[in-house]
Scaffold this motif. Structure first.
Motif, short mmCIF file in Angstrom:
data_model
loop_
_atom_site.label_atom_id
_atom_site.label_comp_id
_atom_site.label_asym_id
_atom_site.label_seq_id
_atom_site.Cartn_x
_atom_site.Cartn_y
_atom_site.Cartn_z
N LYS A 54 -45.15 15.15 -3.97
CA LYS A 54 -45.86 15.12 -5.25
C LYS A 54 -44.97 15.72 -6.33
CE LYS A 54 -50.37 15.22 -3.05
NZ LYS A 54 -51.76 15.74 -3.02
N LEU A 55 -45.10 15.19 -7.52
CA LEU A 55 -44.34 15.70 -8.66
C LEU A 55 -45.34 16.31 -9.63
CD1 LEU A 55 -41.48 15.86 -9.90
CD2 LEU A 55 -42.01 13.75 -11.14
N ILE A 56 -45.16 17.60 -9.88
CA ILE A 56 -46.13 18.35 -10.67
C ILE A 56 -45.51 18.84 -11.96
CG2 ILE A 56 -47.75 20.29 -10.67
CD1 ILE A 56 -46.36 19.53 -7.34
N PHE A 57 -46.17 18.57 -13.07
CA PHE A 57 -45.78 19.09 -14.38
C PHE A 57 -46.83 20.14 -14.74
CE2 PHE A 57 -43.97 14.96 -13.99
CZ PHE A 57 -42.82 14.92 -14.77
N ALA A 58 -46.44 21.41 -14.77
CA ALA A 58 -47.44 22.48 -14.95
C ALA A 58 -47.06 23.41 -16.09
CB ALA A 58 -47.60 23.27 -13.65
N ALA A 191 -34.95 12.20 -9.39
CA ALA A 191 -35.00 11.20 -8.31
C ALA A 191 -36.42 11.08 -7.75
CB ALA A 191 -34.02 11.57 -7.20
N VAL A 192 -37.14 12.20 -7.69
CA VAL A 192 -38.54 12.15 -7.23
C VAL A 192 -39.37 11.32 -8.21
CG1 VAL A 192 -40.58 13.50 -6.63
CG2 VAL A 192 -38.31 14.39 -6.09
N MET A 193 -39.14 11.52 -9.50
CA MET A 193 -39.85 10.74 -10.51
C MET A 193 -39.49 9.26 -10.39
SD MET A 193 -40.21 11.80 -14.48
CE MET A 193 -40.99 10.78 -15.74
N GLY A 194 -38.21 8.99 -10.12
CA GLY A 194 -37.78 7.61 -9.93
C GLY A 194 -38.39 6.98 -8.69
N SER A 195 -38.52 7.76 -7.63
CA SER A 195 -39.11 7.21 -6.40
C SER A 195 -40.55 6.77 -6.63
CB SER A 195 -39.05 8.25 -5.27
OG SER A 195 -39.99 9.30 -5.47
N LYS A 196 -41.21 7.40 -7.59
CA LYS A 196 -42.59 7.07 -7.91
C LYS A 196 -42.70 5.95 -8.93
CE LYS A 196 -44.33 11.55 -6.51
NZ LYS A 196 -44.98 10.98 -5.31
#
Length: 576
Positions: A54-58, A191-196
């Motif tokens: 999961k990619l979290i913007f907090a 890269a995590v954002m790109g994977s999504k």
């Protein structure tokens, strides 16, 4: 009431939950919130590019408020670079725009089938499919969305590096001048954002600021007093920016030089804070720019070329140290171009500087050859094999070309402080759940977590474990607040934070309560990494453990490993 918005990219379902006083995440914000969600919801042993990540913007607990320097956001996930828990924080205009909509966090779950972006306006999130964005880099992307939604918007975005899942990929945040120059760089979270398959999060300014205060007058009074103190004490930062310490680091033999062979660069005067300041003034750039709304330190800059054309913003210490002295490059304009390309493609300049340091060991390009560095970076557009290896970080370059001299911890390139001089920083590299990340506990000269305690000389091994422990605890607290750590990760800052938190939320925290929370949050991260298969404490690369700095043979790594290995046990004892 603050909100957490969950976006299931696979099903397109978007859920909003309000954070009441009874909510289990009520006391979490910024890094503590991203790490809490990763620890609770992301399986420790998965591949970081798996859909279960999961990619979290907090936003921080003080994010977007009247508190000075509270405009940073934490972005968290399991890292493709370290394979452990990761938080990277960033300023710019975008975090405050989210805070003003009272959004504490956005959580991206699963993988989208097609490329998309999120549109955030009036506290609502829309998921919009848009294949046309693929291949756009951050500058073009910012321009595209500014033309579509207005020039006051904020963006979190990725360039081609994130799209292609390169491990050094960063996430950009629009700065106050409208450029994609602020980056959550460390850990490969782009890269995590790109994977999504999420190209950007677009935030439109709210019609009204929804942030509320339990006691606004008390909050304003405390914030104003602190802001005035910070403004008066940080004026040199405003003039010279984060580069202010570069010459000192060089004098102390702690500036990475020629892939960490030396701690001093003979051409340091050509890339010093003063030289960059003169370059900016001569070419009609700007200094003293806030990195985010409410920043009173104002350490950012805008660099132009001799024709007055924008080159980059902002040119900072880590970029100059890792791509300048570390590569023996002494040309400010070329360093600015390197920074611009990295910002545009979405690459962490620290990791890229380390990667090029390893690449130069092969002899493929010469030390100091800034033109070749720029050309190789530009060839990333064409998927040049060497460019791709470099975009995957220092360890990838070492593995590809059989080079063992790689300055890394947990697979992440070491930042701009040689641990054989900056002993406390070395302990942070080896013990932080974040790997070789100076921002997790920056033990620079003069920084003391407890002002009354003695921590020994900068280059002495005495008391450096204790120094790093204190700095990591107080930095965690600042990250959880959404504060820039330049306000001071020290015990003296904590009562101010407590006063602000109590005035904002109506809490009744004591100083000891907040410090205990900081320790608990650190231990939570460490536990996740252990479950993921990482070590409690690491070792420096073998060359750093055995080599002396070439120019000063008294600078060696001499802190006994058993002392470092007690870092977490001592933290638990102190907690109890």
């Amino acid at each position: 009431m603050p909100k957490i918005i969950r976006v299931n990219l696979k099903t397109h379902q978007i859920n909003t939950e309000s954070i009441s006083k009874e909510h289990p995440l009520n006391l979490f914000g910024g890094r503590s919130l991203t790490s809490k969600i990763v620890c609770d919801e992301v399986p420790p042993k998965i591949d970081p590019l798996n859909s279960e990540n999961k990619l979290i913007f907090a936003n921080g607990l003080l994010g977007g408020t009247l508190a000075p320097c509270s405009g940073r956001i934490s972005i968290g996930a399991k890292s493709p670079l370290t394979n452990g828990i990761k938080e990277s924080n960033v300023g710019g205009r975008t975090p405050a725009l989210l805070s003003h909509q009272d959004i504490r966090a956005i959580i991206l779950e699963e993988h989208a089938k097609e490329w998309s972006y999120l549109l955030c306006h009036d506290s609502k999130i829309e998921l919009i499919m848009d294949k046309s964005l693929v291949g756009m880099n951050n500058y073009a992307l910012n321009k595209h969305f500014q033309e579509k939604y207005g020039d006051r918007i904020g963006l979190f975005s990725i360039g081609i590096a994130g799209e292609r899942l390169y491990k050094a990929a960063s996430i950009a945040s629009t700065d106050l001048e409208g450029y994609p120059s602020r980056h959550a760089g460390r850990g490969g979270l782009g890269a995590v954002m790109g994977s999504k398959k999420v190209k950007a999060i677009v935030v439109i300014p709210a019609k009204a600021n929804l942030i509320s205060y339990s006691n606004k007058e008390a909050f304003k009074s405390a914030a104003k007093e602190w802001g005035s103190t910070l403004y008066k004490s940080k004026r040199n930062f405003s003039k010279f920016g984060t580069l202010i310490g570069l010459t000192f680091m060089n004098t102390m033999h702690g500036l990475p030089t020629q892939n960490f062979r030396r701690g001093a660069f003979e051409d340091v005067d050509k890339i010093s804070a003063e030289a960059v300041f003169d370059f900016i003034q001569t070419n009609h750039g700007k200094t003293g720019i806030p990195c985010s709304p409410g920043c009173v330190i104002q350490c950012s800059n805008l660099v132009c070329d001799s024709n007055g054309k924008h080159l980059t913003s902002s040119l900072e210490y880590e970029t100059v140290a890792l791509n300048g002295s570390n590569l023996l490059i002494n040309n400010i304009e070329h360093l600015s171009k390197i920074d611009h390309i990295c910002d545009d493609y979405g690459l962490d300049t620290i990791e890229i500087g380390n990667a090029f340091g390893v690449y130069m060991e092969t002899g493929k390009i010469k030390w100091g050859d800034s033109i070749s560095v720029i050309e190789i970076l530009e060839k990333l557009e064409l998927k040049d094999p060497d460019s791709i290896v470099i975009a995957n970080g220092a360890v990838a370059v070492g593995e590809k070309y059989n080079i063992t001299r790689v300055a890394q911890v947990k697979g992440q390139g070491i930042s701009g402080y040689d641990p054989r001089t900056f002993k406390g920083m070395g302990v942070t590299y080896l013990t932080s759940p974040m790997g070789a990340d100076h921002t997790a506990g920056a033990a620079i000269a003069g920084r003391k977590p407890y002002p009354q305690k003695e921590y020994g000389e900068l280059h002495s091994g005495d008391h450096k474990v204790e120094l790093s422990q204190g700095l990591q605890i107080f930095t965690m607290l600042l990250d959880a607040m959404g504060q820039c750590y330049f306000v001071g990760p020290t015990f003296e800052t904590v009562p101010i934070l407590v006063k602000l938190l109590n005035a904002k939320y109506g809490w009744e925290l004591e100083t000891t309560d907040l410090i205990s929370m900081g320790k608990e949050w650190l231990l939570m991260e460490e536990k996740y990494n252990i479950t993921a298969g990482l070590k409690k404490t690491e070792r420096l690369p073998s060359f750093m453990e055995t080599e002396k700095l070439e120019e000063i043979d008294t600078r060696i790594w001499d802190i006994p490993q058993p002392e470092i290995d007690r870092f977490w046990d001592d933290l638990v004892v102190e907690k109890e």
